[in-house]
Structures are given as structure tokens and as C-alpha cells.
Write an enzyme that holds these catalytic residues in place. Structure first.
Site, mmCIF file in Angstrom:
data_model
loop_
_atom_site.group_PDB
_atom_site.id
_atom_site.type_symbol
_atom_site.label_atom_id
_atom_site.label_comp_id
_atom_site.label_asym_id
_atom_site.label_seq_id
_atom_site.Cartn_x
_atom_site.Cartn_y
_atom_site.Cartn_z
ATOM 1 N N GLU A 31 0.861 -1.189 0.000
ATOM 2 C CA GLU A 31 0.000 0.000 0.000
ATOM 3 C C GLU A 31 0.892 1.231 0.000
ATOM 4 O OE1 GLU A 31 -2.926 0.360 3.161
ATOM 5 O OE2 GLU A 31 -3.794 2.092 2.134
ATOM 6 N N ASN A 73 -12.092 -3.063 0.072
ATOM 7 C CA ASN A 73 -11.159 -3.331 1.175
ATOM 8 C C ASN A 73 -11.842 -2.912 2.463
ATOM 9 O OD1 ASN A 73 -8.448 -3.555 2.591
ATOM 10 N ND2 ASN A 73 -8.927 -1.410 2.959
ATOM 11 N N GLU A 74 -11.849 -3.747 3.451
ATOM 12 C CA GLU A 74 -12.413 -3.401 4.762
ATOM 13 C C GLU A 74 -13.748 -2.676 4.621
ATOM 14 O OE1 GLU A 74 -9.516 -1.526 7.361
ATOM 15 O OE2 GLU A 74 -8.529 -3.449 7.666
HETATM 16 O O1 AHR Z 1 -2.354 -1.528 6.771
HETATM 17 C C1 AHR Z 1 -2.796 -0.267 7.147
HETATM 18 C C2 AHR Z 1 -4.289 -0.133 7.023
HETATM 19 O O2 AHR Z 1 -4.909 -0.998 7.920
HETATM 20 C C3 AHR Z 1 -4.873 -0.527 5.703
HETATM 21 O O3 AHR Z 1 -4.848 0.507 4.792
HETATM 22 C C4 AHR Z 1 -6.265 -0.898 6.032
HETATM 23 O O4 AHR Z 1 -6.813 -1.825 5.146
HETATM 24 C C5 AHR Z 1 -6.185 -1.373 7.459
HETATM 25 O O5 AHR Z 1 -7.126 -0.779 8.252
#
Ligand code: AHR
Length: 652
Positions: free
Chosen positions: A46, A371-372
């Protein structure tokens, strides 16, 4: 190497112990279980902590296009005593509409006048290496030349080049600089030499020594560190960055391919996410875009795993929703991405891939949707993606989200719904104390083998607590993760993939800790957590072998084991985590094994709980390998205190 480890390795090499075994570890070699996904152990990338700009993307100039909202951020005016001149930002007739702003430098010509760029918290340059400078320039008045110079942090000139005779139209100029000394905080100067004015844009400086020497490429040492992990897959581009704090700030892959000057700058959500770690100079240039991600996966032998927005902005932020009846462009992005990665060069997006220099397909096999993300809003949107993508591309495995936590109400809501939808693989996340990892090694033992599979897509033990700036990459965290990974491996039938997160952090510009690899402008060091990942990834094996662990006298959650078989090597791979503070002697039994070679290999990773690696001491916790002798159907082995051990035993 710890002298303690050395001593235990010697003991291990002898493979006999006079101490009575406190544990038995029986590996049922004759009962191979499920196949392990070859892509089981992967990496999560990321653009957080300056992971891309200021990290993996080797560009040394920050705000090269003057597109930051504060257009001169990263730049400073250089005006020696006699110099007189003016700097101004303009946007009429830019060299590229996607990068509309540029800098005008007007000099009275009495002395060199211009600007300096500070780089990403320091511009790292190395003596003896070449640095490729380029910029867009247009002459405005007079006929001044430009001096391009590198200065060290002590003010010493490291190299200088003069460029001249610019036309009234934009032109790309270039030069190569060779700094005389290594400096972690050098600066790039661009100075007007003579009376007159020039327009300047897209000022760039790259080390020539990028990964695979690709111009405008990636930092070689950082990619090498990833390659050395032998990752099975790489998830990209995140993380929360996929979603955006609002939908218009989401990651849009189509805006990240093609000429770099056409990739529009976007504010990085980690710029403002944590008030306790604001990073006002954090933006996404997308110089590391989707083509580069795919190419990097190919280079390091990792299956590509792109994750796309599902039409919900980050639910920790606005949670902005794209209405269900307007999801079509989001779904189309996913369909087009599959075509971009895999389509024939006669297809629209396959042709674009070919035009970008990669006619061969990237062989994409999986993709994440969201994501999440959580609740009914997510399930409804995932269902639409699922229907459309499965209809068009049943061969692509879809990763769905179970939310940010491993056991909360969002998680419990998501799983049954995803099961009903026949989701392929569910992404679970966990950031928690080491104890959570030690206490949950049996989490997957009871998971349904017939439903969706699991991608344990983000995890890291937190020495303090999640989002705390006090978190450190301690050995205590790493060994807890290793213990947990034995549970993932034992359940490789249902847990198909796993990745530690986050991957990279710039030590001078991070927002989140802990992270697997820490970098500065010149160097990097790998954490104990990195070496745990590497041990598992490089000792994966092809099938699970059942392990019976008997340790009645050892307190629970101190001894963990998993085993696999490497078919090509003809080896049993036994991983044992001894989280006790004393060595543990175990009797190892290889049940129903054929001929066993009496020599094996042992690799040990060990430390004290508080041990961390650092730039000053990068090798405090590193694996140590040795030959193991005295291997048989039954033999004793001493597992050092606080250690992760991998035994490779040749069994016919
Ligand atoms: O890994 C850091 C963050 O943690 C990521 O962006 C997210 O998916 C998670 O909450």
C-alpha cells in the site's frame, strides 16, 4: 548472531540431547493432506508511509510537476547575494493538460538564480552512481542557460551540468549527474544562468540503477528485498487507499497507466488521515501505477492481486456510497482490468497493454472487490460485482471483505452472507497484541472446509496497540506471528493466502507502525517480522502433513508446530515455534517414513522479546542456517528459547 543461538545451533547440529524430551512432535509423513496454494504466502503493498512516492518509486524530486496544492512545496528559492529574480506559478499553455502548473524563473542575470528541491525527506545519492535528470523547459525571454547541480547536506557541490539553447516551445531536456560523495540529504538545484526567463516543469531525477535498470523505475534495493521473500502473490494498491476517504479520491487504475506526465496527481489519504501523524507533503504521483505493479509481480514471481473500489468510500471516513443503480462504471473498471491484464492484444484493453510495451498477458487469476468494507451496503455491492464478473470471467477468483476486524459484528454479519453468495475467498484482517496471535492459532481448525476460502490479508502483532506510534517491530511480535502462521499452514486447505501488513515505511515519513521493511533515502533494513515471513515463504512445501504435538508439561501457547512436504526436494519441512523462555527438547517422530537421510538442514530465527532490527543494527535478528545430523525416524532436537525453527528432512 546471538551467542545463545550459536550455542543452540551447535547443540542442534549434534541433534542429541541428554535432557529428557519435554515434548513429542509426530509428523505423519504417510498421511499427506490438502495441497497448499503455491501462492500461499504473499505481500501486501500500500502507498502508506511513503511506500510508493518517497519509497518504491525511485523518483527523487518531490512535487516534480508543481501540482501540489501548495505549488512550491518541496522547493525553495535560491538567491545568492547578488542574484535578483522572480519565481511564479503559471498554468497557461502547459506542456501537458494533466499537469497544468509550471514554474517560471525570471533572472536579472547578475548571478545564478533558481530553485532547490529537497527530495522526499532527503534526496539520497550515492558516490559513483549516475543520476538521470530531466525536465520540461520553455524559453520565455532572453536566452539564459540552466545549471543543474547536486549539493550535499554540508553545502558542497557534488556535480554540475550546464544546459542551454532552449526554444520557445516546451522541450524535454536531460543530463546525467555523478555525485562525488554519498549523501542521504542531497538537494537538486535548477538555476538560471544569464538574463531572461524560462518555464520549468516535470523536473525529475532518477538513479540510473533502478530495478532492472528501467528508466523511471523502482528502487532496486526495495524490489530486491521483496524478491528475496519469494512472495506467492502481491496485493496492490492497498489497503484503505483503494477506497478513498470520498469516492472521488478512490484509487482508479485507469488513471495510473500511460505516460507518467498524464497521470494526474491525487492527494494521498494518509496525508491527513492521522491527526497525530499529519504528512502534508504526501501525494500520489502514480509513477508506480498498475502496469508497473503487474510488471513487478512478474519480475518477482508473485501472482498479481489487484483490489478495486466496490463503490463505497472508506467507512472509517465518509463511507460515501455509489448508489446501487450507478455501480456500472465501477464494475466496468473491474472487467476492463481483467482485459488489460489478460486480454488478447486485439481487445481494447489488451491493445493498451501491448502499446505500453507488454503484449504478453499478465495471467491475472484473482481480484479483490473492496477493502475493509462492511454491512449490507457492502454485501449488496459485492453481489453485483460477483454476478457481473462471474458471468464474464468465471476463471477469476474474487476476494471479498469481512471488514476490518476478525470477530466483530461486521465480521459476523459478512460471513454468512458471503457464504450464501458463494464467494470464493474472504479477506480477514487482524491487528492485535502478540497474545491474540498466540491464543488464536486454532482459529481455522473449525472453519467449514466446503464454503468460501480465507485470505488472511492484513495482519501484524502490535507491541502497544493498533494505530499507536509506540508500536515496534519486536521479536515478541514476530514470534507471535510465526506461531499464528503455523495455524494458517496447518489449515492451508481453507486459508489459501496470507500477508503481513503494511509492507514498507519511510523512517522519516511514516504514519503507521509496525511495518515489515523500513527504508530511508539510501538504505533499508528488514524486521524480524520480515524474516518470519521469509522463513515460511521459502519453506512452503506442497502438501500439509498432520502434526501431533504432545507437550503436557509445557504451558499452553508456548509450543507450536506445522509440517509440509516439498515434493520436488523430497523433504519434510517441520516448523516449530518455541515461545518459551527456556529451550525445549522434543522427540521428533517421522511416522511411516521410508528411508530417512541422517543429515538435514536447520534454520533458526531467535531473539529476546524486545529485540528490534534497525539501520544501525540491521542483523540483530536474522535467520541462521546449519546442517543437522543424527536425523532418523525418531530423534531428539533442542528448540532454543524464543525461537522459530525450520527443519528440512530428506525422507524417501
Ligand atoms: O495496513 C494499514 C491499514 O490498515 C490498511 O490501509 C487498512 O486496510 C487497514 O485498516
Amino acid at each position: 548472531m546471538h551467542s545463545k543461538v550459536k550455542a543452540s545451533l551447535v547443540a542442534a547440529a549434534l541433534a542429541f540431547s541428554l535432557t529428557a524430551p519435554a515434548a513429542t512432535i509426530e509428523v505423519q509423513v504417510d498421511q499427506p493432506g490438502a495441497k497448499i496454494n503455491p501462492a500461499m504466502w504473499g505481500i501486501f503493498f500500500e502507498d502508506i508511509n511513503f511506500g510508493a512516492d518517497g519509497g518504491l518509486y525511485a523518483e527523487l524530486v518531490k512535487n516534480r510537476g508543481f501540482e501540489f496544492p501548495e505549488a512550491m512545496m518541496g522547493w525553495s528559492k535560491l538567491s545568492p547575494s547578488k542574484a535578483r529574480g522572480q519565481l511564479s506559478i503559471h498554468n497557461e499553455n502547459p506542456f501537458n493538460a494533466a499537469n497544468p502548473h509550471y514554474l517560471r524563473l525570471e533572472s536579472e542575470g547578475k548571478d545564478l538564480f533558481g530553485v532547490a528541491n529537497e527530495g522526499f525527506r532527503g534526496m539520497g545519492v550515492k558516490a559513483g552512481e549516475a543520476y538521470n535528470f530531466s525536465a520540461q523547459v520553455r524559453n520565455v525571454s532572453g536566452s539564459p542557460a540552466l545549471r543543474v547541480e547536486l549539493y550535499g547536506s554540508d553545502g558542497a557541490l557534488l556535480d554540475t551540468v550546464k544546459l542551454e539553447k532552449f526554444s520557445g516551445d516546451w522541450q524535454k531536456i536531460s543530463a546525467v549527474l555523478h555525485p562525488k560523495v554519498t549523501d542521504a540529504k542531497a538537494k537538486l538545484y535548477v538555476l538560471v544562468d544569464g538574463k531572461g526567463a524560462v518555464d520549468l516543469d516535470f523536473v525529475s531525477l532518477f538513479p540510473d540503477n533502478t530495478w532492472k535498470h528501467r528508466p523511471g523505475g523502482l528502487r532496486a534495493d526495495m524490489v530486491q528485498a521483496l524478491a528475496d521473500l519469494h512472495p506467492g502473490f502481491m496485493r496492490f494498491p492497498g489497503g484503505c487507499i483503494v477506497e478513498g476517504s470520498e469516492l472521488n479520491k478512490r484509487y482508479q487504475w485507469k488513471k495510473t497507466i500511460g505516460p507518467v506526465e498524464e497521470r494526474e496527481l491525487l492527494i494521498n489519504r494518509w496525508n491527513y488521515e492521522f491527526l497525530h501523524r499529519p504528512t502534508p507533503d504526501y501525494f500520489q504521483s502514480f509513477g508506480l501505477g498498475f502496469l508497473e505493479f503487474f510488471q513487478m509481480c512478474e519480475d518477482i514471481g508473485a501472482e498479481p492481486l489487484p483490489i478495486l473500489s466496490c463503490g463505497i468510500a472508506c467507512q472509517f471516513n465518509s463511507g460515501e456510497l455509489c448508489p446501487l443503480d450507478q455501480l456500472e462504471p465501477f464494475i466496468q473498471d473491474a472487467l476492463d482490468l481483467i482485459e488489460f491484464a489478460n486480454g488478447a492484444t486485439t481487445t481494447t484493453w489488451g491493445a493498451k497493454r501491448a502499446a505500453l510495451g507488454h503484449p504478453e498477458p499478465f495471467n491475472l487469476k484473482m481480484m479483490g472487490v473492496g477493502n475493509e468494507n462492511w454491512d449490507a451496503q457492502y454485501i449488496e455491492r459485492y453481489a453485483k460485482f460477483h454476478a457481473a464478473l462471474k458471468a464474464a470471467h468465471p476463471e477469476i477468483h474474487l476476494i471479498s471483505s469481512a471488514g476490518p476486524f476478525p470477530n466483530d459484528e461486521h465480521f459476523k454479519f459478512a460471513w454468512p452472507k458471503l457464504r450464501e453468495l458463494h464467494a470464493d475467498i474472504v479477506d480477514e484482517h487482524c491487528y492485535d497484541k502478540p497474545a491474540w496471535f498466540l491464543n488464536n492459532t486454532h482459529r481455522f481448525d473449525s472453519y467449514d472446509r466446503t464454503g468460501p476460502k480465507v485470505f488472511f490479508g492484513e495482519y501484524a502483532a502490535q507491541s502497544d496497540k493498533v494505530v499507536s506510534v509506540k508500536n515496534r517491530n519486536t521479536w515478541e511480535c514476530a514470534i507471535a506471528e510465526a506461531a499464528y502462521m503455523t495455524g494458517l499452514e496447518r489449515n492451508a486447505e481453507v486459508v489459501r493466502m496470507a500477508s503481513y501488513a503494511p509492507l514498507f515505511a519511510n523512517a522519516e515519513a511514516w504514519q503507521w507502525t509496525p511495518n515489515m521493511i523500513w527504508v530511508d533515502s539510501l538504505n533499508l533494513y528488514a524486521t524480524p517480522n520480515y524474516y518470519v515471513q521469509q522463513l515460511f515463504s521459502r519453506n512452503r512445501g506442497d502438501v500439509i502433513l498432520p502434526v501431533k504435538l504432545g507437550a503436557p508439561e509445557i504451558p499452553t501457547n508456548k509450543l507450536f508446530a506445522s509440517a509440509t512436504h516439498d515434493n520436488a526436494a523430497g523433504e519434510v519441512i517441520l516448523k516449530v515455534v518455541n515461545a518459551a523462555t527456556t529451550p525445549t527438547v522434543a522427540e521428533i517422530k517421522l511416522t511411516a517414513a521410508g528411508k530417512i537421510t541422517d543429515k538435514g538442514r536447520v534454520t533458526v530465527l531467535s531473539g529476546a522479546n524486545a529485540d528490534v532490527n534497525s539501520f544501525a543494527n540491521p542483523k540483530l535478528v536474522v535467520p541462521v542456517a546449519a546442517t543437522l545430523t543424527g536425523v532418523g525416524k525418531t530423534f531428539n532436537h533442542t528448540f532454543p528459547a524464543n525461537s522459530v525453527t525450520v527443519l528440512r528432512l530428506k525422507v524417501n
